[in-house]
Scaffold this motif. Structure first.
Motif, PDB file in Angstrom:
ATOM      1  N   ALA A 102     -77.774  17.203 -65.573  1.00 47.69           N
ATOM      2  CA  ALA A 102     -78.052  18.473 -66.261  1.00 47.69           C
ATOM      3  C   ALA A 102     -79.179  19.191 -65.527  1.00 47.69           C
ATOM      4  O   ALA A 102     -80.231  18.606 -65.259  1.00 47.69           O
ATOM      5  CB  ALA A 102     -78.442  18.228 -67.714  1.00 47.69           C
ATOM      6  N   ASP A 103     -78.953  20.478 -65.219  1.00 42.97           N
ATOM      7  CA  ASP A 103     -79.930  21.294 -64.488  1.00 42.97           C
ATOM      8  C   ASP A 103     -80.651  22.210 -65.470  1.00 42.97           C
ATOM      9  O   ASP A 103     -80.015  22.987 -66.185  1.00 42.97           O
ATOM     10  CB  ASP A 103     -79.206  22.101 -63.408  1.00 42.97           C
ATOM     11  CG  ASP A 103     -80.107  23.107 -62.721  1.00 42.97           C
ATOM     12  OD1 ASP A 103     -81.320  22.870 -62.672  1.00 42.97           O
ATOM     13  OD2 ASP A 103     -79.583  24.130 -62.236  1.00 42.97           O
ATOM     14  N   SER A 104     -81.981  22.154 -65.468  1.00 44.90           N
ATOM     15  CA  SER A 104     -82.761  22.957 -66.421  1.00 44.90           C
ATOM     16  C   SER A 104     -83.264  24.276 -65.861  1.00 44.90           C
ATOM     17  O   SER A 104     -83.617  25.177 -66.629  1.00 44.90           O
ATOM     18  CB  SER A 104     -83.974  22.144 -66.900  1.00 44.90           C
ATOM     19  OG  SER A 104     -84.927  21.995 -65.853  1.00 44.90           O
ATOM     20  N   ASN A 105     -83.321  24.410 -64.526  1.00 46.64           N
ATOM     21  CA  ASN A 105     -83.988  25.587 -63.954  1.00 46.64           C
ATOM     22  C   ASN A 105     -83.084  26.489 -63.129  1.00 46.64           C
ATOM     23  O   ASN A 105     -83.559  27.425 -62.486  1.00 46.64           O
ATOM     24  CB  ASN A 105     -85.196  25.151 -63.110  1.00 46.64           C
ATOM     25  CG  ASN A 105     -84.802  24.239 -61.948  1.00 46.64           C
ATOM     26  OD1 ASN A 105     -83.616  24.044 -61.677  1.00 46.64           O
ATOM     27  ND2 ASN A 105     -85.789  23.682 -61.273  1.00 46.64           N
ATOM     28  N   GLY A 160     -79.356  18.877 -60.824  1.00 41.67           N
ATOM     29  CA  GLY A 160     -79.854  18.257 -62.051  1.00 41.67           C
ATOM     30  C   GLY A 160     -81.275  17.772 -61.888  1.00 41.67           C
ATOM     31  O   GLY A 160     -81.727  17.455 -60.779  1.00 41.67           O
ATOM     32  N   ASP A 161     -82.016  17.677 -62.995  1.00 40.36           N
ATOM     33  CA  ASP A 161     -83.438  17.345 -62.917  1.00 40.36           C
ATOM     34  C   ASP A 161     -83.884  16.601 -64.169  1.00 40.36           C
ATOM     35  O   ASP A 161     -83.118  16.425 -65.130  1.00 40.36           O
ATOM     36  CB  ASP A 161     -84.275  18.605 -62.696  1.00 40.36           C
ATOM     37  CG  ASP A 161     -83.907  19.744 -63.648  1.00 40.36           C
ATOM     38  OD1 ASP A 161     -83.625  19.447 -64.828  1.00 40.36           O
ATOM     39  OD2 ASP A 161     -83.887  20.908 -63.207  1.00 40.36           O
ATOM     40  N   PRO A 182     -86.208  17.466 -66.538  1.00 40.69           N
ATOM     41  CA  PRO A 182     -86.157  18.250 -67.782  1.00 40.69           C
ATOM     42  C   PRO A 182     -84.730  18.400 -68.324  1.00 40.69           C
ATOM     43  O   PRO A 182     -84.536  18.457 -69.545  1.00 40.69           O
ATOM     44  CB  PRO A 182     -86.758  19.593 -67.373  1.00 40.69           C
ATOM     45  CG  PRO A 182     -87.688  19.263 -66.257  1.00 40.69           C
ATOM     46  CD  PRO A 182     -86.976  18.180 -65.495  1.00 40.69           C
ATOM     47  N   GLY A 183     -83.744  18.456 -67.420  1.00 40.68           N
ATOM     48  CA  GLY A 183     -82.362  18.513 -67.878  1.00 40.68           C
ATOM     49  C   GLY A 183     -81.969  17.261 -68.640  1.00 40.68           C
ATOM     50  O   GLY A 183     -81.273  17.323 -69.667  1.00 40.68           O
ATOM     51  N   GLY A 202     -83.565  17.217 -72.059  1.00 42.99           N
ATOM     52  CA  GLY A 202     -82.854  18.091 -72.983  1.00 42.99           C
ATOM     53  C   GLY A 202     -81.584  17.497 -73.547  1.00 42.99           C
ATOM     54  O   GLY A 202     -81.001  18.057 -74.477  1.00 42.99           O
ATOM     55  N   ARG A 203     -81.131  16.378 -72.982  1.00 42.72           N
ATOM     56  CA  ARG A 203     -79.888  15.738 -73.452  1.00 42.72           C
ATOM     57  C   ARG A 203     -80.137  14.372 -74.091  1.00 42.72           C
ATOM     58  O   ARG A 203     -79.194  13.617 -74.310  1.00 42.72           O
ATOM     59  CB  ARG A 203     -78.921  15.578 -72.273  1.00 42.72           C
ATOM     60  CG  ARG A 203     -78.479  16.899 -71.631  1.00 42.72           C
ATOM     61  CD  ARG A 203     -77.579  17.702 -72.541  1.00 42.72           C
ATOM     62  NE  ARG A 203     -77.121  18.938 -71.908  1.00 42.72           N
ATOM     63  CZ  ARG A 203     -76.274  19.797 -72.473  1.00 42.72           C
ATOM     64  NH1 ARG A 203     -75.792  19.539 -73.683  1.00 42.72           N
ATOM     65  NH2 ARG A 203     -75.905  20.900 -71.837  1.00 42.72           N
ATOM     66  N   ASP A 239     -93.082  14.958 -65.988  1.00 44.45           N
ATOM     67  CA  ASP A 239     -91.737  15.009 -66.557  1.00 44.45           C
ATOM     68  C   ASP A 239     -91.201  13.594 -66.786  1.00 44.45           C
ATOM     69  O   ASP A 239     -90.552  13.324 -67.815  1.00 44.45           O
ATOM     70  CB  ASP A 239     -90.783  15.761 -65.625  1.00 44.45           C
ATOM     71  CG  ASP A 239     -91.090  17.241 -65.533  1.00 44.45           C
ATOM     72  OD1 ASP A 239     -91.576  17.819 -66.525  1.00 44.45           O
ATOM     73  OD2 ASP A 239     -90.828  17.836 -64.464  1.00 44.45           O
ATOM     74  N   THR A 298     -75.267  24.059 -65.091  1.00 47.49           N
ATOM     75  CA  THR A 298     -76.308  24.889 -64.496  1.00 47.49           C
ATOM     76  C   THR A 298     -75.994  26.361 -64.710  1.00 47.49           C
ATOM     77  O   THR A 298     -74.824  26.738 -64.850  1.00 47.49           O
ATOM     78  CB  THR A 298     -76.435  24.605 -62.983  1.00 47.49           C
ATOM     79  OG1 THR A 298     -77.489  25.413 -62.441  1.00 47.49           O
ATOM     80  CG2 THR A 298     -75.143  24.930 -62.234  1.00 47.49           C
TER      81      THR A 298
END
Length: 577
Positions: free
Chosen positions: A33-36, A41-42, A44-45, A48-49, A93, A455
């Protein structure tokens, strides 16, 4: 019948065998999951999950490498073990991720890559700077083969082949010698014969555990002990290089090194960390030693026997799986680790194609076969691993060109096959389609929106075109989805002692269509049946009374007794008198 939970009460210290009841979920951060919006993916992603993972019910998250890295091999080439690569986030993070997992009752296992580092790691920068540098023998350096000019073909110190194609030695002009790299040229192998190397690695591991990490999955950890003579390897098929595996797979000091690691890192901690060793080429007898609790080495190992059964020697020569081969292989490991040690159970990971496309049917029976495969795996004896997207029944990616690929192994193979061997590019690409590692690395399909919700930018790798029909949002809301089937399987492992602790008896060993086994624990018996074909299958296990047992899970709305519909999975529970 009520199902009594065997999980420890809150606040009680977990038993050492807590992982017998646990399920592990692997996150490949680049594709989760990509947050920015940068397409990668990162951390923070992932943060968030976390509620998604909690809803799924898993106990442990295994995080593929997020350390600082040049990303030559997607993070398995580490340049700083104690920092996070900026593409994934920050150390803060990572701390937030640990806190979030612990708050939800989950643990974090980090990937540990210590057979090799990046060639940009400060240790190697020093090592290659001169022959008399104090860190010179932190890596494997050798002069050219006698009689050969350094840097010319055939001058490599041994004939070992890299796992990513070509020789396993790279010539370095600075000192006129070669360094060993069993993988990429940018992944030089550490010399574990040097006690300073081991001390530095243990200090780093303790640093992570003190920070709150709950254990490690150790990449190719059985490669760390090498025969110091580094003898040449046989060269089958007339190839110029050999694998050299006898000189580095489970080498002469491997048990000594792992026992030392346990003493220096894992022993005497209040909460025993989870230790998992990835071990290509490991035998059952070796695995029993590695995972015997009395020897204090590892909790479990990853072996690869069952994921080589559908290839004709090379992974680039796939063949149809014979179910009897699969049953024989998994059955051998169940029996071999029955009295001591412990099995890890997996179909997929970041190095494997999608299981529903591999052993199942990713067409009309995609969901049915995905559930069947899940049930067969999770109801074995051992700790199950779910690879991201597997719980959705994600499929292989129909790559149209080599330009769509990202994996260094696939790119190197294609280049070698087409440019050096002169093979037809179309045929080479076709031979790579079913087995290449990029199949498992496409972004997770979260919803039916742009880029499947992975993303808001341009994804680092294309999203599979079937995300409109295969995605988490749709499956969470649907009770009969693959996702909710996985939830039920995980719940059963938490609730039923026969699944977590029972023994294993294989049934119908010669049947090429039906996978069948019985688990027993105390007065509980569990019969598991799976149809690996798109055709109805009659089943006779010699005990018709099983047809009256309680059906605790299945992938069809109604049971047909012991006879199986296409790709059917059924599990029946009864109490022995």
């Amino acid at each position: 019948m009520s199902l009594q939970s065997t999980q420890p009460e809150a606040g009680h210290t977990q038993q050492r065998d807590w992982f017998h009841r646990a399920v592990v979920y692997q996150v490949y951060p680049r594709s989760f999951a990509d947050s920015n919006g940068d397409g990668i993916g990162d951390l923070p992603g992932i943060i968030g999950r976390l509620d998604y993972l909690k809803h799924l019910g898993v106990d442990v998250v295994w995080l593929s490498p997020v350390y600082r890295s040049p990303q030559d091999d997607n993070g398995y080439d580490i340049s700083d073990y104690c920092d996070i690569d900026p593409i994934f986030g920050t150390l803060e993070d990572l701390d937030t991720l640990i806190t979030g997992l612990h708050a939800r009752g989950m643990k974090l296992v980090m990937d540990l890559v210590v057979n090799h580092t990046s060639d940009e790691h400060p240790w190697f920068t020093e090592s290659r700077s001169s022959k008399d540098n104090p860190k010179r023998d932190w890596y494997w350096w050798r002069p050219a083969r006698p009689g050969f000019e350094p840097g010319t073909p055939g001058a490599e110190p041994t004939n070992w082949e890299s796992h990513f194609s070509g020789p396993a030695w790279a010539y370095d002009q600075t000192t006129g010698e070669y360094y060993l790299h069993l993988f990429s040229k940018k992944q030089p192998d550490l010399n574990w014969e040097n006690p300073d190397v081991r001390s530095a690695v243990y200090a780093m591991m303790n640093w992570w555990l003190d920070r709150g990490v709950d254990g490690f999955r150790m990449d190719v950890i059985n490669f760390i002990s090498k025969d110091p003579a580094l003898p040449d390897a046989p060269t089958p098929d007339g190839r110029p290089y050999g694998r050299g595996g006898d000189s580095y797979i489970c080498g002469p000091r491997i048990h000594e090194f792992l026992q030392e690691m346990h003493r220096e890192v894992f022993a005497n901690r209040d909460q025993a960390p989870l230790t998992v060793g990835e071990m290509p080429g490991v035998t059952i007898d070796e695995a029993a030693l590695f995972t015997d609790p009395a020897r204090a080495e590892l909790d479990m190992v990853f072996q690869f026997e069952h994921v080589t059964l559908d290839r004709d020697g090379s992974k680039w020569r796939p063949k149809k799986l014979r179910l009897t081969d699969l049953k024989t292989s998994l059955g051998r490991w169940q029996a071999g680790l029955a009295e001591r040690g412990w099995n890890s159970l997996y179909w997929s990971n970041h190095d494997q194609p999608r299981i529903v496309s591999r052993f199942g049917d990713d067409g009309p029976y995609r969901e049915t076969s995905a559930k069947m495969l899940a049930g067969i795996l999770h109801l074995h004896r051992g700790t199950p691993y779910i690879y991201q997207g597997e719980e959705l029944g994600m499929t292989n990616m129909p790559f149209a060109t080599i330009a769509e690929h990202r994996d260094i192994e696939a790119l190197n193979h294609y280049r070698e096959a087409t440019l050096e061997l002169g093979l037809d590019p179309v045929e080479v690409l076709a031979s790579m389609a079913s087995m290449n590692r990029d199949n498992g690395r496409t972004p997770v399909q979260w919803n039916a929106g742009p880029n499947a919700g992975f993303t808001t930018g341009t994804p680092w790798m294309s999203v599979n075109h079937n995300a409109l029909e295969i995605n988490a949002e749709e499956q969470i809301a649907r009770d009969d989805s693959v996702f909710n089937f996985y939830r039920r399987l995980i719940g059963l492992r938490h609730e039923l002692p026969v699944i977590a602790h029972g023994d294993f008896t294989k049934l119908l060993p010669e049947n090429e269509c039906v996978y069948a086994f019985i688990r027993r624990h105390g007065d509980q018996e569990l019969l598991v049946l799976g149809n690996f074909t798109p055709h109805p299958q009659p089943v006779d296990i010699g005990d018709p009374s099983w047809a009256q047992a309680q059906r605790i899970i299945g992938n069809y709305p109604h049971s047909r007794g012991l006879d199986l519909a296409p790709w059917e999975l059924t599990a029946l529970l009864r109490t022995r008198a």
